[in-house]
Design a protein around this motif. Structure first.
Motif, PDB file in Angstrom:
ATOM      1  N   PRO A 145       0.799  -1.228   0.000  1.00 35.94           N
ATOM      2  CA  PRO A 145       0.000   0.000   0.000  1.00 35.94           C
ATOM      3  C   PRO A 145       0.832   1.279   0.000  1.00 35.94           C
ATOM      4  N   THR A 146       1.987   1.261   0.661  1.00 39.48           N
ATOM      5  CA  THR A 146       2.827   2.455   0.671  1.00 39.48           C
ATOM      6  C   THR A 146       3.369   2.746  -0.724  1.00 39.48           C
ATOM      7  N   LEU A 147       3.826   1.719  -1.416  1.00 41.47           N
ATOM      8  CA  LEU A 147       4.290   1.903  -2.798  1.00 41.47           C
ATOM      9  C   LEU A 147       3.176   2.472  -3.664  1.00 41.47           C
TER      10      LEU A 147
ATOM     11  N   GLY B 205       0.627   6.970  -6.524  1.00 42.07           N
ATOM     12  CA  GLY B 205      -0.633   7.688  -6.698  1.00 42.07           C
ATOM     13  C   GLY B 205      -0.523   9.174  -6.408  1.00 42.07           C
ATOM     14  N   GLN B 206       0.414   9.554  -5.539  1.00 42.26           N
ATOM     15  CA  GLN B 206       0.605  10.967  -5.203  1.00 42.26           C
ATOM     16  C   GLN B 206       1.491  11.689  -6.211  1.00 42.26           C
TER      17      GLN B 206
ATOM     18  N   LEU C 110       2.970  -1.914 -12.164  1.00 41.17           N
ATOM     19  CA  LEU C 110       3.092  -0.463 -12.346  1.00 41.17           C
ATOM     20  C   LEU C 110       4.131  -0.093 -13.404  1.00 41.17           C
ATOM     21  N   GLY C 111       4.837  -1.090 -13.917  1.00 43.00           N
ATOM     22  CA  GLY C 111       5.859  -0.825 -14.929  1.00 43.00           C
ATOM     23  C   GLY C 111       7.119  -0.181 -14.371  1.00 43.00           C
TER      24      GLY C 111
ATOM     25  N   ALA D 117       0.753   3.708   5.079  1.00 42.25           N
ATOM     26  CA  ALA D 117       0.886   4.229   3.722  1.00 42.25           C
ATOM     27  C   ALA D 117       0.498   5.704   3.680  1.00 42.25           C
ATOM     28  N   ASP D 118      -0.593   6.041   4.345  1.00 36.79           N
ATOM     29  CA  ASP D 118      -1.028   7.443   4.401  1.00 36.79           C
ATOM     30  C   ASP D 118      -0.008   8.295   5.143  1.00 36.79           C
ATOM     31  N   LEU D 119       0.527   7.763   6.235  1.00 35.08           N
ATOM     32  CA  LEU D 119       1.513   8.515   7.020  1.00 35.08           C
ATOM     33  C   LEU D 119       2.762   8.801   6.191  1.00 35.08           C
ATOM     34  N   MET D 120       3.218   7.804   5.432  1.00 30.35           N
ATOM     35  CA  MET D 120       4.441   8.002   4.658  1.00 30.35           C
ATOM     36  C   MET D 120       4.254   9.043   3.559  1.00 30.35           C
TER      37      MET D 120
END
Length: 308
Positions: free
Chosen positions: A14-16, A21-22, A55-56, A173-176
């Motif tokens: 999820p962090t990746l 996504g950001q 994700l390539g 993931a959100d925190l990172m």
């Protein structure tokens, strides 16, 4: 930002995904090498490797980062920052120093409590009422770096290691990505860890997983929760005349007393050294997890039987 992502298990994925996504530029993903897995023992890519492929993204799987060749290849990526989430390899000083903003690690406890390999399991096994996730700026020590951001998580009486793992990987993931946003603005403030309260979450030894019903019920309940689903706390039960190993996946504290290990009723309540525990989810070898009622239908256990 130009990010190198370093991670291996499901917990890291999820962090990746959030970093991509950001809109950050993930210039490389590092993960553990593929290893034989499953009945066919075919080499299988790690969950992070598989996600990066989808994700390539370019993936690197060195067995070690100690060689000058690997370190030079890492420096050549010209990263702003490395994000490390359950990678599983030691990062030498040359790697830690290569990104312009250093390396940020997502850790599953409120440091300095539970430094080390198994913070999720150890927190539950110790009966902790809260834990959390933290973004830490890595140094050469074992989880000794400065703390940059934190989120606290309450540990309920019924929460297992899997439950806590799943909560942490989403919140982490959100925190990172919030930490990366602050870093890109130049506003990520990191503070040294306090010196009091240091504990170490050593790797889980399978020998710890055998239940001893002479222990207090609360201790056994915490052990079951902390080791669920893997490696799984276990006992031996005589089922249809044959001793079988059975994993205990979920439990609850119950009323009752008796000789430790004695089955007290037809609801899987078992006497402990202090108090009693009710088993609510179990798993026989080679079978799927099942609720206690379903388990009992396939077993010939009766009140008064001893479970060891």
């Amino acid at each position: 930002m130009r990010v190198v992502f370093m991670g291996t298990p499901d917990f890291s994925v999820p962090t990746l995904m959030e970093i991509v996504g950001q809109g950050h530029e993930v210039v490389a993903v590092y993960s553990q090498p593929p290893r034989p897995s499953g009945r066919g023992m075919e080499e299988r890519k790690t969950p992070v490797h598989q996600a990066a492929d989808r994700l390539g993204l370019p993936v690197f799987t060195p067995a070690s980062l100690k060689s000058e060749e690997e370190q030079e290849a890492f420096r050549a990526l010209d990263a702003d920052v490395a994000v490390v989430v359950a990678y599983g390899l030691l990062l030498p000083k040359a790697i830690l120093d290569a990104p312009r903003e250093g390396c940020l690690n997502l850790h599953g406890s409120l440091l300095p409590r539970w430094r080390g390999a198994a913070p999720i399991q150890r927190a539950i096994m110790a009966g902790d009422r809260e834990t959390g996730v933290q973004v830490m700026r890595m140094d050469e020590g074992l989880d000794t770096g400065d703390i940059c951001m934190s989120e606290t998580i309450a540990i309920s009486d019924q929460m297992t290691a899997q439950d806590l793992h799943d909560r942490m990987m989403v919140l982490g993931a959100d925190l990172m990505v919030r930490a990366l946003a602050a870093l890109s603005r130049g506003s990520l403030g990191c503070q040294p860890q306090i010196e009091d309260g240091v504990t170490y979450a050593k790797k889980i030894d399978k020998a710890e997983a055998r239940i001893d019903f002479a222990e207090p019920a609360a201790t056994i309940h915490n052990l079951i929760r902390g080791l669920s689903p893997f490696p799984g706390a276990w006992v031996e039960m005589v089922i249809r005349g044959k001793a079988q190993r059975v994993k205990l996946l979920r439990s609850e504290l119950a009323d009752g007393a008796g000789e430790p290990g004695t089955l007290l009723d037809d609801a899987m309540t078992i006497a402990c050294g202090e108090g009693a525990i009710r088993l609510t989810e179990l798993q026989r070898a080679g079978k799927g997890a099942m609720k206690a009622n379903d388990f009992l239908r396939g077993a010939d256990l009766k009140v008064g039987d001893t479970i060891i």
